[in-house]
Design a protein around this motif. Structure first.
Motif, PDB file in Angstrom:
ATOM      1  N   THR A  59       0.837  -1.203   0.000  1.00 11.28           N
ATOM      2  CA  THR A  59       0.000   0.000   0.000  1.00 11.28           C
ATOM      3  C   THR A  59       0.873   1.254   0.000  1.00 11.28           C
ATOM      4  OG1 THR A  59      -0.104   0.279   2.409  1.00 11.28           O
ATOM      5  CG2 THR A  59      -1.736  -1.207   1.395  1.00 11.28           C
ATOM      6  N   PRO A  60       0.349   2.377  -0.504  1.00 13.76           N
ATOM      7  CA  PRO A  60       1.101   3.635  -0.436  1.00 13.76           C
ATOM      8  C   PRO A  60       1.436   4.044   0.993  1.00 13.76           C
ATOM      9  CG  PRO A  60      -0.651   3.810  -2.057  1.00 13.76           C
ATOM     10  CD  PRO A  60      -0.880   2.515  -1.328  1.00 13.76           C
ATOM     11  N   ALA A  61       0.558   3.762   1.939  1.00 19.51           N
ATOM     12  CA  ALA A  61       0.829   4.114   3.337  1.00 19.51           C
ATOM     13  C   ALA A  61       2.067   3.399   3.852  1.00 19.51           C
ATOM     14  CB  ALA A  61      -0.376   3.763   4.212  1.00 19.51           C
ATOM     15  N   GLN A  62       2.257   2.158   3.441  1.00 19.28           N
ATOM     16  CA  GLN A  62       3.447   1.417   3.860  1.00 19.28           C
ATOM     17  C   GLN A  62       4.715   2.018   3.262  1.00 19.28           C
ATOM     18  OE1 GLN A  62       2.155  -2.518   2.625  1.00 19.28           O
ATOM     19  NE2 GLN A  62       1.918  -3.150   4.763  1.00 19.28           N
ATOM     20  N   VAL A  63       4.600   2.591   2.077  1.00 22.31           N
ATOM     21  CA  VAL A  63       5.762   3.248   1.458  1.00 22.31           C
ATOM     22  C   VAL A  63       6.276   4.354   2.373  1.00 22.31           C
ATOM     23  CG1 VAL A  63       6.556   4.655  -0.469  1.00 22.31           C
ATOM     24  CG2 VAL A  63       5.079   2.688  -0.899  1.00 22.31           C
ATOM     25  N   SER A  64       5.381   5.163   2.896  1.00 19.88           N
ATOM     26  CA  SER A  64       5.781   6.230   3.807  1.00 19.88           C
ATOM     27  C   SER A  64       6.422   5.672   5.072  1.00 19.88           C
ATOM     28  CB  SER A  64       4.563   7.084   4.196  1.00 19.88           C
ATOM     29  OG  SER A  64       4.016   7.731   3.069  1.00 19.88           O
ATOM     30  N   GLN A  65       5.851   4.592   5.584  1.00 16.48           N
ATOM     31  CA  GLN A  65       6.384   3.980   6.796  1.00 16.48           C
ATOM     32  C   GLN A  65       7.809   3.484   6.597  1.00 16.48           C
ATOM     33  OE1 GLN A  65       3.165   1.040   7.489  1.00 16.48           O
ATOM     34  NE2 GLN A  65       2.939   1.955   9.494  1.00 16.48           N
ATOM     35  N   VAL A  66       8.042   2.759   5.505  1.00 20.23           N
ATOM     36  CA  VAL A  66       9.363   2.166   5.317  1.00 20.23           C
ATOM     37  C   VAL A  66      10.408   3.231   4.975  1.00 20.23           C
ATOM     38  CG1 VAL A  66       8.393  -0.072   4.700  1.00 20.23           C
ATOM     39  CG2 VAL A  66       9.032   1.530   2.878  1.00 20.23           C
ATOM     40  N   LYS A  67       9.990   4.294   4.290  1.00 19.53           N
ATOM     41  CA  LYS A  67      10.939   5.376   4.021  1.00 19.53           C
ATOM     42  C   LYS A  67      11.359   6.032   5.324  1.00 19.53           C
ATOM     43  CE  LYS A  67      11.930   9.559   1.472  1.00 19.53           C
ATOM     44  NZ  LYS A  67      11.492  10.572   0.494  1.00 19.53           N
TER      45      LYS A  67
END
Length: 214
Positions: A74-82
Motif C-alpha cells: 500500500t502507499p501508506a506502507q511506502v511512507s512507513q518504510v521510508k
C-alpha cells in the motif's frame, strides 16, 4: 540510493534473505550474522508487527547491509518504510498506486510479477526489474524463460520455493539477476539467537551463488 545502485547491490549479493521477524530486538544481530556469511542485503517483510522497528534498527545500526522493505502493498506502507530508513522496496505484485508512491518517495522498487499481464503493466510503468513471485508455483524456470521471450528487456529476482537445491536452475537463466528465499533465515534460528547457524547458511548460499555466477 538510486535504482541502478540498488540493483547492482542485489546482483552482487546474489541471494536475498527474506526475513520474517517476530522480535525487533534480534534484527541487528541477525543482519550482522548474514553479513558475516557474505550476504549484505536484508529484506525485512512487513508480515509481522515488529517489521518496521526491525527494518529501522538494521538501517541505523548495520551500515554494511542494504536494508530492504518487503511485502509493501500500500502507499501508506511506502511512507512507513521510508521513514524507517529503507533503501529499497520489494512487493509481491504490481500496483499503480504503490508505483506512484515509490516514485514520489525516491525509493528503488522491485514489483512482483507472475504473468505476462503483470509484465505488461510493469513495462508500461517503466519498471524492467521485477520479483518473479511465487516462483515455483508460477511455473519455475520454464515459465520465467517463456516470459523472457516477449519481455527481453526485463530482469528478475525469483522468490518463492527457491532454495539450495534449485537455485542453480534459476541462475542458469541470463535474465535472473539474483534469487530470494527464507531458507537461510529459519524462524527457529532467529528465535533462539543461533547466529552461527545463520552465518553458516548465509555462507552456503553465497558459495552456491558464486558457483554459478562467480
Amino acid at each position: 540510493m538510486d535504482e541502478a545502485a540498488a540493483i547492482a547491490r542485489l546482483k552482487s549479493c546474489g541471494v536475498i534473505p527474506v526475513v520474517v521477524i517476530e522480535d525487533a530486538g534480534r534484527a541487528v544481530d541477525l543482519a550482522h550474522a548474514l553479513v558475516a556469511g557474505g550476504i549484505d542485503v536484508v529484506e525485512v517483510t512487513l508480515r509481522r508487527p515488529a517489521a518496521i522497528e526491525a527494518l529501522a534498527a538494521i538501517a541505523r545500526s548495520v551500515p554494511k547491509a542494504l536494508a530492504v522493505a518487503g511485502t509493501v502493498v500500500t502507499p501508506a506502507q511506502v511512507s512507513q518504510v521510508k521513514d524507517a530508513g529503507a533503501q529499497a522496496v520489494v512487493s509481491p505484485g504490481f500496483s499503480e498506486s504503490v508505483d506512484e508512491a515509490l516514485r514520489k518517495a525516491g525509493l528503488p522498487w522491485l514489483p512482483g510479477v507472475a504473468t505476462a499481464s503483470d509484465c505488461m503493466r510493469a513495462v508500461a510503468a517503466g519498471r524492467t526489474t521485477a520479483k518473479f513471485f511465487p516462483a515455483e508455483q508460477a511455473g519455475g524456470p520454464p515459465a520465467l524463460k517463456a516470459l523472457s521471450g516477449p519481455f527481453p528487456q526485463m530482469s528478475f529476482c525469483p522468490t518463492g520455493g527457491v532454495g539450495l537445491k534449485n537455485l542453480g536452475d534459476y541462475l542458469a537463466l541470463p535474465q535472473v539477476i539474483c534469487v530470494g528465499g527464507s531458507w537461510l533465515v529459519p524462524a527457529d534460528a532467529i528465535a533462539s539467537g543461533d547466529w552461527n547457524r545463520i552465518t553458516t547458511l548465509a555462507r552456503e548460499a553465497k558459495e552456491a551463488f558464486l558457483k554459478f555466477r562467480g
